[in-house]
Design a protein around this motif. Structure first.
Motif, mmCIF file in Angstrom:
data_model
loop_
_atom_site.group_PDB
_atom_site.id
_atom_site.type_symbol
_atom_site.label_atom_id
_atom_site.label_comp_id
_atom_site.label_asym_id
_atom_site.label_seq_id
_atom_site.Cartn_x
_atom_site.Cartn_y
_atom_site.Cartn_z
ATOM 1 N N ARG A 466 0.779 -1.284 0.046
ATOM 2 C CA ARG A 466 0.055 -0.055 0.040
ATOM 3 C C ARG A 466 0.769 1.286 -0.238
ATOM 4 N NH1 ARG A 466 -4.536 -2.376 2.783
ATOM 5 N NH2 ARG A 466 -5.526 -3.072 1.198
ATOM 6 N N TYR A 467 2.010 1.125 0.735
ATOM 7 C CA TYR A 467 2.880 2.461 1.033
ATOM 8 C C TYR A 467 3.524 2.676 -0.625
ATOM 9 C CZ TYR A 467 6.096 5.444 3.420
ATOM 10 O OH TYR A 467 6.939 6.567 3.771
ATOM 11 N N TYR A 468 3.792 1.589 -1.116
ATOM 12 C CA TYR A 468 4.538 1.770 -2.520
ATOM 13 C C TYR A 468 3.523 2.620 -3.378
ATOM 14 C CZ TYR A 468 6.485 0.458 -6.991
ATOM 15 O OH TYR A 468 6.989 0.464 -8.416
ATOM 16 N N LEU A 469 2.233 1.896 -3.373
ATOM 17 C CA LEU A 469 1.332 2.693 -4.249
ATOM 18 C C LEU A 469 1.134 3.955 -3.895
ATOM 19 C CD1 LEU A 469 -1.856 0.247 -4.588
ATOM 20 C CD2 LEU A 469 -0.789 1.839 -6.461
ATOM 21 N N PHE A 470 0.887 4.251 -2.515
ATOM 22 C CA PHE A 470 0.896 5.828 -2.197
ATOM 23 C C PHE A 470 1.731 6.651 -2.695
ATOM 24 C CE2 PHE A 470 1.005 9.312 0.632
ATOM 25 C CZ PHE A 470 -0.473 9.602 0.914
ATOM 26 N N ASN A 471 3.107 6.039 -2.502
ATOM 27 C CA ASN A 471 4.363 6.936 -2.865
ATOM 28 C C ASN A 471 4.303 7.144 -4.472
ATOM 29 O OD1 ASN A 471 6.072 7.446 -0.779
ATOM 30 N ND2 ASN A 471 7.108 5.778 -0.872
ATOM 31 N N PHE A 472 3.877 6.092 -5.313
ATOM 32 C CA PHE A 472 3.983 6.286 -6.599
ATOM 33 C C PHE A 472 3.131 7.333 -6.986
ATOM 34 C CE2 PHE A 472 1.980 4.900 -10.774
ATOM 35 C CZ PHE A 472 3.025 5.127 -11.390
ATOM 36 N N VAL A 473 1.655 7.297 -6.380
ATOM 37 C CA VAL A 473 0.660 8.231 -6.715
ATOM 38 C C VAL A 473 1.234 9.552 -6.465
ATOM 39 C CG1 VAL A 473 -1.611 9.066 -6.538
ATOM 40 C CG2 VAL A 473 -1.314 6.684 -7.047
ATOM 41 N N ASN A 474 1.621 9.760 -5.149
ATOM 42 C CA ASN A 474 1.558 10.880 -4.665
ATOM 43 C C ASN A 474 3.212 11.695 -4.544
ATOM 44 O OD1 ASN A 474 -1.093 11.902 -3.515
ATOM 45 N ND2 ASN A 474 -0.715 9.764 -2.629
ATOM 46 N N VAL A 475 4.061 10.902 -4.376
ATOM 47 C CA VAL A 475 5.280 11.066 -4.467
ATOM 48 C C VAL A 475 5.874 11.502 -6.061
ATOM 49 C CG1 VAL A 475 7.935 11.179 -3.823
ATOM 50 C CG2 VAL A 475 5.979 10.592 -2.254
ATOM 51 N N PHE A 476 5.895 10.137 -6.732
ATOM 52 C CA PHE A 476 6.404 9.970 -8.181
ATOM 53 C C PHE A 476 5.407 10.866 -9.081
ATOM 54 C CE2 PHE A 476 6.631 8.090 -12.383
ATOM 55 C CZ PHE A 476 8.215 8.223 -12.485
ATOM 56 N N LEU A 477 4.327 10.709 -9.317
ATOM 57 C CA LEU A 477 3.280 11.311 -10.216
ATOM 58 C C LEU A 477 3.164 12.551 -9.505
ATOM 59 C CD1 LEU A 477 0.666 8.506 -11.215
ATOM 60 C CD2 LEU A 477 2.705 9.274 -12.247
ATOM 61 N N GLY A 478 3.142 12.795 -8.219
ATOM 62 C CA GLY A 478 2.930 14.238 -7.927
ATOM 63 C C GLY A 478 3.868 15.258 -8.057
ATOM 64 N N SER A 479 5.235 14.609 -8.160
ATOM 65 C CA SER A 479 6.213 15.340 -8.295
ATOM 66 C C SER A 479 6.402 15.855 -9.884
ATOM 67 C CB SER A 479 7.464 14.853 -7.977
ATOM 68 O OG SER A 479 7.489 14.550 -6.733
ATOM 69 N N ILE A 480 6.038 14.758 -10.663
ATOM 70 C CA ILE A 480 5.993 14.932 -12.229
ATOM 71 C C ILE A 480 5.137 15.937 -12.501
ATOM 72 C CG2 ILE A 480 5.928 13.773 -14.278
ATOM 73 C CD1 ILE A 480 7.650 11.546 -13.105
ATOM 74 N N ILE A 481 3.792 15.569 -12.357
ATOM 75 C CA ILE A 481 2.618 16.541 -12.830
ATOM 76 C C ILE A 481 2.059 17.231 -11.364
ATOM 77 C CG2 ILE A 481 0.673 16.491 -14.025
ATOM 78 C CD1 ILE A 481 1.012 13.391 -14.348
ATOM 79 N N THR A 482 2.677 18.405 -11.413
ATOM 80 C CA THR A 482 2.505 19.172 -10.219
ATOM 81 C C THR A 482 0.616 19.269 -10.038
ATOM 82 O OG1 THR A 482 3.995 20.433 -10.974
ATOM 83 C CG2 THR A 482 3.391 21.107 -8.868
ATOM 84 N N GLY A 483 0.310 19.015 -8.789
ATOM 85 C CA GLY A 483 -1.145 19.182 -8.615
ATOM 86 C C GLY A 483 -1.359 17.805 -7.744
ATOM 87 N N SER A 484 -2.481 17.844 -6.970
ATOM 88 C CA SER A 484 -2.830 17.043 -5.994
ATOM 89 C C SER A 484 -3.185 15.740 -6.681
ATOM 90 C CB SER A 484 -3.880 17.367 -5.154
ATOM 91 O OG SER A 484 -5.171 17.074 -5.672
ATOM 92 N N ALA A 485 -3.158 14.435 -5.989
ATOM 93 C CA ALA A 485 -3.459 13.445 -6.566
ATOM 94 C C ALA A 485 -4.891 13.421 -7.231
ATOM 95 C CB ALA A 485 -3.325 12.210 -5.761
ATOM 96 N N PHE A 486 -5.993 14.065 -6.491
ATOM 97 C CA PHE A 486 -7.281 13.986 -6.976
ATOM 98 C C PHE A 486 -7.461 14.637 -8.323
ATOM 99 C CE2 PHE A 486 -11.214 16.503 -6.918
ATOM 100 C CZ PHE A 486 -11.993 15.267 -7.466
ATOM 101 N N GLU A 487 -6.444 15.825 -8.432
ATOM 102 C CA GLU A 487 -6.682 16.383 -9.603
ATOM 103 C C GLU A 487 -6.200 15.735 -10.650
ATOM 104 O OE1 GLU A 487 -5.811 20.672 -7.408
ATOM 105 O OE2 GLU A 487 -4.415 19.989 -8.917
ATOM 106 N N GLN A 488 -5.075 14.938 -10.378
ATOM 107 C CA GLN A 488 -4.227 14.028 -11.441
ATOM 108 C C GLN A 488 -5.609 12.914 -11.881
ATOM 109 O OE1 GLN A 488 -0.756 11.989 -10.040
ATOM 110 N NE2 GLN A 488 -0.265 13.874 -8.791
ATOM 111 N N LEU A 489 -6.278 12.299 -10.750
ATOM 112 C CA LEU A 489 -7.030 11.135 -11.193
ATOM 113 C C LEU A 489 -8.137 11.951 -12.089
ATOM 114 C CD1 LEU A 489 -7.971 8.500 -10.265
ATOM 115 C CD2 LEU A 489 -9.485 9.707 -8.600
ATOM 116 N N ASP A 490 -8.769 13.151 -11.626
ATOM 117 C CA ASP A 490 -9.722 13.631 -12.488
ATOM 118 C C ASP A 490 -9.103 14.053 -14.011
ATOM 119 O OD1 ASP A 490 -12.132 14.966 -12.580
ATOM 120 O OD2 ASP A 490 -11.110 16.808 -12.823
ATOM 121 N N SER A 491 -7.978 14.363 -14.037
ATOM 122 C CA SER A 491 -7.310 14.624 -15.332
ATOM 123 C C SER A 491 -7.022 13.345 -16.014
ATOM 124 C CB SER A 491 -6.336 15.595 -15.455
ATOM 125 O OG SER A 491 -5.076 14.701 -15.037
#
Lengths: 773, 773
Positions: A466-491
């Protein structure tokens, strides 16, 4: 965009801080009074005792031998010197295999870095795309010149990147295959060479169906006598002993105090020690301490006896689960792997975890509840991952100047002072987020516990994924595409399947410098800080000064910690992800990752040898997860490269990449089929071999005596050890052949085999054993 | 857009054709000379013989009793009369459970149709959206007035559809749950009440590792003697007897001719029958037929003996697989469910299929090859599904006027004649596609065979799931979004995840009338045509006139066929899909589906009772697949409704639908955990119960004699039956306790248990048995 100079500065700072940590560590570890902080494992193993130098008093606390300071890095070769088999012997297979994750990183990335620098860096460097674009508003750093960004759109050179992507994938898969093979054989060898352990003979049975006529214990016994007639040996039911555990702990605490006062009295026998009965001994009636404690212990003992009586008598405190032991490993392997009953949701059998690995609270969750819990946690984790910013933002708004003003008007004058205002505005929001992130592993652990896993190792494995998934979404994707995870999900859900990798892929090269800095802070300085053990060091000295009363307390004040698979492993995986993603895009990042793997390998090897004390031994059961996540990182990197090249108009070459994820996923399935069962199943051949060997070596082994009480709740355990002499009586019991009379009419007709030595004697004796403390 | 009148016409045509089929069937089935076509099952069971009426010669062929024609539909109540337990007894569980799929359809859709018509139809009807839009270019039929298209954009009435979606889902899940429970208990009961069968005691072992010192047979024996010492009984190795099978078939054919000529000679003993030796007896030297055949048979017998000798001696014709039998069902269940060896890719054990269910050719495929084959087939199936139009279009272009002109210029004058030209242009492309679609199940079956499944039932299950996917993509999506599957794929990967359901969802209501017609043609007339058995009828009479020479030939000329799970089940599933998708959108389609289910239920019940002869009995092992596909249809319907409502701007109500697929998927997982293991695992409790009962009833059972030769290749089987008298000799063998001397040095030290009656005797005797034909 950071220039080479910026990165050089960051590197200098981080190397310096790592260096400072190492020097501090070198100094601190040589001081005798820190010995228990930096070498707790040897103390726990009984191989090291308090350094008793014959010299001056001060020598007991401070090391004055200047020679030992000169070689301040000599712990590194020491850490590397211990050969792997010895390490397995010393620290267990879990730790040894955990270190192999770092080694795998090195094995994968050193050749990849070498090839990338000799092939891809020249390919990228000899273009002038970025210089041409300088006229436009694109800014670029020197690092970017080494990256794929420097190759112009539509260039034939992208063939080079594609060939390299294939080469890297094949190399990574080759290393992963070899490692899986090696770890699997290590695991099997470890299990085979292990001494006799109770869990080899034991199966955990959950969801024993309720029966109006018979108790859980009787029911279990009948069921296994009927269905495994030649193999069933004994069983131990699981008690709900949480209250009892509390009482026992209280009693232990009191006993500790009693020892303390007795010590005090023996040192100064003129004055009997006294204490106050109130909170923390601060107020209340002053009483004579030793007598008071003795009477309190007496009282508690009675209470415990009553509670124990209640637990053992009251059928409600017996959970519908049991540890069933068999006469041979073969029979246990058979029972763990087969379905027992027509109804697949009752009589669930699984290989019993090690006794110290059992998570007792979860053993009684019924099947339907388990599936509902899974659904709840899946939904909860989805919201935690994608919407965790919402409560954080709420708390942050509360923690703002206006928020504090509204919530607590009386604080208003205070917070409007300049200094405090800037602190609230500048730091509080960050601290709120940081606190959440610190507590995240604990939150994930609670989620896993709620989900109902029955062993600590499986809890940690689940939390890690679970921690890996969280890191992937919020640290990796979050750093690459700035914006909260929810905004990413929406886009993302509004983008097409081909656009998502493009969006991310395009942003990747631009974030290379950010991740280089991240690696240096989190990977270099962070790992170097780990060895300093600052928190255990401080806590140990605090406890030692104020709380330690007895030698046993000092033992308990040591906090060796453990590897923390649920936190550590996802962190390593993040470096694998970065390595694979950037290997073809910006190879300049690879040396930083290699330094991390090498440094972490040495540091954690030292820690494992000298410090960590594992709570359990799962025999590397986590490797399939590790392998799976590395392959996931590989597939992610391939899809993102596909997206990136898609935007580079390399239309001819891109389709050749599509086969790569397909092949990689196939590789994963192949490995799963080939090796995974070594981690989840138990070959009968092995079991039979060990059984036969044992029978030849110890033909008169009293297995029942050996298994006696091995799976009772830890709260019973401490007391049972005093009862060992009682076992002799049980031996007599066992020679008689007891046939439990059934109370149920219908079962009387089932052909219950005769001549099986009574397990009831054992279960009742374990109760008797427990009843005497 | 079809109006109500169009649909009425189509309905009239299809009802008429169904009626004609039924009348034709009623007439044909009453004719005695068709008796073997319409009641083959009873012949095969030996419960029916040629109708021998005492009357005129003509009576033997034509039924002149006018009374029997009056009640031309009376087969329907007959078909429904047989109660389910008797049906299970009569036709096997597979067939009985297959009928339950139709019953499930009725149970799900009758209440749904009732509710939909009382709630949704008024909700849709009382709007006037379509009338308002009539001014614009939208054309609409009367059917559409009953559908969701009639509700204006943004209406609050969509709440009704959402509530109904929940209600329908819950009802469907409830029925599915009950059915799963019922089928699982039927299966367990069936397995429990079954007579003793060889597969209950037998495990199929695949991937026996090669060994330089020992033969496969010795290796298997040693392995199981060591690892299942108290339970191993005997084993049978698998021979690669494909060539032998060919020779045996040839010999059988010759023997048949011999009987024919002998019959001929006995009828007309004046002239010895003669024949020509060339092709089909048309040319060549004229010889005396009986002598010629006798000498040919003699020759073949020798050849067979030599080949049999070769097969049994040559170690290359022994495949690395074996059927291992145990002394008890319990032990077989244990062995089938556990991992035997440290290396999980060798000594793979699985429950042996029924002897007649075994697909012999695939038993020797090694593990690595299996995973590679899986990958190849996955890729091939992907291309087959999405790109099958490309070769078809190519063939179609060849089959056009120009194509023929180019490929075969000499045909040019012919095809340019008007009549032929129009035929080529009008029909050939359609026929090419139709031919492909007719061969599709066969292609899918070949793919499954290549993939390496070891039993016919698993081959059929796999083909069925592929066929379902193909139908979903090419028929369902292909009809809704016109365009080839490849074009769809291309547009889907360029659309966002939220747009795909919208694109499909919007098109759904418009296609309702098309699917109504489809249901009537494929579902009503098609099912009614099934009962006529046109193809077997024609073939039987052709064979009977020209080829049938002996009574045995007549037996073989009957082609009862079987249920054809791989074709039939995906077809039913398509109706489930249509039903769920249209239940909330255009409830008007539901009555048509209900008629299909009811009609098909009666027709197939009749066919199962009177016609079909199943090749194997898998005890309803297919139900998890059926269940899974119905749930898939449910989820698809929910996602499409979500997409449809998304375009209707029902912003407030749509989010409430998101929970529905999540809950449905959870329901699927719950059912999987709860019931699936009844279909793939074998509870020890059941096995033990049967063993104990059997031991009590038949304490002196000679199990080894019973299992003797049960798993030999069918080609050996026919001959072994003649050898039954030889078994007596084997019994003597068995009383001796044979210990196979091992050739390998290292194994000599393994503690091989003594006193196990030799399995070698059995395997060698099966060879000896085979050696005498």
């Amino acid at each position: 965009m950071a220039t080479l100079g910026d990165i050089g500065l960051a590197a200098a700072i981080n190397i310096l801080s790592a260096f400072i940590f190492f020097v501090a560590f070198a100094i601190l570890r040589l001081q005798p009074f820190n010995d228990r902080v930096y070498f707790p494992k040897w103390y726990l193993k009984g191989l090291r005792t308090e350094p008793t130098s014959s010299g001056a008093f001060v020598r007991k606390f401070v090391n004055l031998d200047y020679r030992s300071y000169i070689r301040f890095l000599n712990w590194m070769p020491d850490a590397l010197r211990m050969p792997e088999p010895e390490l397995v012997e010393h620290a267990g297979l879990d730790s040894a295999v955990y270190l192999r994750i770092y080694l795998t990183g090195l094995k994968i990335f050193v050749p990849i870095a070498f090839v990338a620098w000799t092939v891809l860096v020249p390919v990228n460097w000899t273009n002038s795309n970025l210089e041409q674009e300088k006229g436009s508003n694109v800014t670029s750093s020197d690092i970017d010149k080494l990256s794929i960004s420097n190759v112009p759109v539509g260039s034939q050179r992208f063939w080079g990147h594609i060939v390299m992507a294939y080469a890297f994938t094949f190399w990574a898969c080759y290393v992963l295959l070899k490692e899986y093979e090696k770890v699997a054989s290590m695991r099997l060898q470890f299990l085979a060479s292990e001494r006799r352990r109770p869990d080899q003979f034991t199966v955990l049975v959950r969801n024993v169906p309720p029966d109006p006529d018979e108790s859980v214990s009787e029911l279990v016994e009948h069921f296994f006598l009927v269905n495994h007639p030649d193999h069933y040996l004994t069983h131990q039911v699981v008690y709900n002993a949480n209250k009892l555990a509390k009482l026992v702990k209280e009693k232990e605490n009191l006993q500790n105090w009693l020892v303390y006062y007795k010590n005090k009295f023996s040192r100064n026998s003129s004055k009997k020690p006294s204490m106050k009965t109130g909170f923390l001994g601060l107020w209340g009636k002053r009483v004579e301490a030793i007598d008071h404690h003795e009477s309190e212990i007496e009282k508690l003992s009675k209470e415990i006896a009553a509670e124990r009586e209640r637990v053992s008598k009251d059928s409600k405190s017996i959970m519908p689960a049991a540890f069933v032991s068999f006469k041979t490993r073969w029979a246990a392997a058979v029972c763990a792997q087969t379905q027992q009953s027509r109804n697949p949701t009752v009589w669930l059998t699984e290989w019993a975890p090690e006794p110290r690995d059992v998570y007792w609270e979860n053993l009684a969750i019924p099947y339907v509840s388990l599936t509902v819990r899974k659904l709840i946690i899946a939904v909860a984790f989805f919201f935690l991952t994608f919407f965790f910013m919402i409560p954080i933002a709420f708390v942050q708004s509360l923690a703002s100047i206006e928020g504090i003003g509204k919530a607590a008007p009386f604080l208003k004058p205070l917070v409007e002072k300049d200094f405090i205002k800037s602190f609230v505005q500048g730091f509080l929001p960050g601290i709120v987020l940081k606190i959440f992130l610190i507590f995240l592993p604990a939150i994930l652990m609670i989620m896993s516990k709620f989900e109902g896993f029955g062993s600590l190792s499986s809890l940690e494995r689940r939390s890690a994924s679970r921690y890996y998934l969280f890191n992937f979404v919020n640290v990796f994707l979050g750093s690459i595409i700035t914006g909260s995870a929810f905004e990413q999900l929406d886009s993302f859900i509004h983008q097409s399947a081909t656009d998502i990798p493009k969006t991310i892929g395009v942003a990747i090269p631009m974030k290379a410098t950010f991740f280089i800095t991240y690696i240096m802070v989190d990977g270099w300085a962070g790992v170097a800080g780990e060895i300093l053990m600052l928190k255990p060091l401080i806590i140990y000295h605090l406890k030692n000064s104020f709380l330690v009363k007895t030698e046993k307390d000092r033992e308990e004040a040591m906090d060796p910690g453990s590897l923390g698979f649920n936190i550590g492993e996802p962190r390593i995986q993040f470096y694998f992800l970065l390595g694979f993603v950037y290997a073809t895009v910006t190879p300049a990042i690879l040396p930083f990752i290699i330094v991390f793997f090498a440094l972490a390998f040495v540091v954690f090897r030292h820690q494992i040898i000298n410090v960590y004390s594992q709570q359990y031994e799962s025999a590397a059961a986590f490797w399939p997860d590790v392998h799976g996540r590395i392959v996931t990182a590989l597939v992610i990197s391939q899809v993102l490269l596909l997206g990136l090249l898609g935007t580079k108009e390399a239309a001819k070459s891109t389709p050749f990449l599509i086969a790569l994820p397909v092949l990689t996923i196939w590789f994963y399935r192949f490995c799963k089929g080939r090796y995974e069962s070594a981690f989840v199943k138990f070959p009968l051949q092995e079991a039979m071999m060990k059984d036969t060997l044992e029978r030849a070596r110890e033909p008169n082994l009293n297995l029942k005596g050996y298994l006696h009480n091995s799976y009772i709740h830890p709260v019973f355990k401490a007391c049972v050890e005093d009862e060992d002499k009682k076992v002799d009586d049980d031996e007599k019991w066992e020679t008689e052949s007891v046939l439990v009379p059934t109370k149920r009419h219908s079962q009387r007709n089932t052909p219950a085999p005769s001549g099986v030595s009574g397990s009831r004697s054992s279960s009742s004796s374990s109760l008797r054993g427990a009843s005497d403390f």
